[in-house]
Design an enzyme around this catalytic site. Structure first.
Site, PDB file in Angstrom:
ATOM      1  N   SER A  39       0.201   1.754  -8.604  1.00 38.97           N
ATOM      2  CA  SER A  39       1.316   1.938  -7.679  1.00 38.97           C
ATOM      3  C   SER A  39       1.310   0.938  -6.527  1.00 38.97           C
ATOM      4  O   SER A  39       2.327   0.766  -5.861  1.00 38.97           O
ATOM      5  CB  SER A  39       1.314   3.366  -7.127  1.00 38.97           C
ATOM      6  OG  SER A  39       0.227   3.567  -6.246  1.00 38.97           O
ATOM      7  N   LYS A  93      -0.832   4.260  -0.030  1.00 39.59           N
ATOM      8  CA  LYS A  93       0.490   3.652   0.088  1.00 39.59           C
ATOM      9  C   LYS A  93       0.552   2.792   1.345  1.00 39.59           C
ATOM     10  O   LYS A  93      -0.346   2.800   2.177  1.00 39.59           O
ATOM     11  CB  LYS A  93       1.584   4.728   0.162  1.00 39.59           C
ATOM     12  CG  LYS A  93       1.575   5.750  -0.965  1.00 39.59           C
ATOM     13  CD  LYS A  93       1.867   5.150  -2.335  1.00 39.59           C
ATOM     14  CE  LYS A  93       1.758   6.211  -3.428  1.00 39.59           C
ATOM     15  NZ  LYS A  93       1.884   5.604  -4.782  1.00 39.59           N
TER      16      LYS A  93
END
Length: 220
Positions: A39, A93
């Site tokens: 990701s 993230k």
């Protein structure tokens, strides 16, 4: 039995003290995390072991999320590690927007407080498939790489939304393959456990878990 346990602890107290101190250190000061997914490609690769600075934002009670002292707040561009209650797992993230920011995305292009971010093309990174596109995204002076698929995902458009107090909007750099704030919502401040900017070492899952020497102690 009790005497045996007591003797074991006494005879090995230095070892048990070392283990206890190491666990406290990893809980409250610094730790490393394995990256199992893509990701954050191309910045972080599957198999990377990243160093997490757990004192970047708070001094916490070991083994808890209780903050004793607030040292700083996450900033735009920071790569943060957080224990997401909505995802029920630890996530990594990039902070895109902070409390009070208004952000939207159109065709994988971000707009922050009404202003479009700038994007420039770049050569593909190692391990990248030939059909993806990689670009440099300039987040108000913080440039970083992002990856886009040939066909944009349903996550390529959202907002505008305004980030509430004590929350952050965080996205994966692999924009079409990241379950981030577009899926789980804003990230609460008290779920963020640390900041990362260094790959300690990396193992290649596709090549018998052999080390990747080019990623050893690599900053991002």
């Amino acid at each position: 039995m009790f005497k045996g346990i007591t003797k074991l602890l006494k005879d090995n107290r230095s070892f048990f003290l070392f283990i206890s101190l190491m666990l406290v250190f990893r809980s409250a000061v610094a730790d490393w995390n394995t990256v199992p997914s893509g990701s954050m490609l191309p910045t972080i690769v599957e198999g990377d072991r990243i160093l997490v600075n757990k004192m970047a934002y708070d001094l916490r009670v070991p083994f808890t999320h209780i903050a004793l002292v607030k040292l700083a707040d996450p900033a735009r561009g920071d790569i943060v590690v957080f224990d997401s209650k909505k995802a029920d797992k630890k996530l990594i993230k990039r902070v895109i927007a902070v409390p009070g920011d208004t952000v939207m995305m159109r065709d994988n292009r971000l707009y922050l407080n009404g202003e479009p971010l700038s994007y420039t093309s770049q050569a593909l990174s190692p391990y990248a498939p030939a059909d993806v596109t990689e670009m440099q995204e300039n987040l108000l002076g913080m440039a970083h790489s992002i990856r886009l698929n040939p066909v944009a995902s349903r996550l390529a458009n959202f907002g505008p939304v305004t980030v509430p107090d004590a929350h952050y909007l965080a996205l994966g750099d692999n924009r079409d393959n990241s379950a981030d704030s577009r899926v789980i919502g804003f990230v609460p401040r008290d779920e963020i456990v640390g900041r990362s900017s260094l790959v300690v070492f990396s193992l290649d899952y596709d090549d018998h878990y052999l080390p990747r020497p080019e990623r050893l102690m690599r900053e991002f």
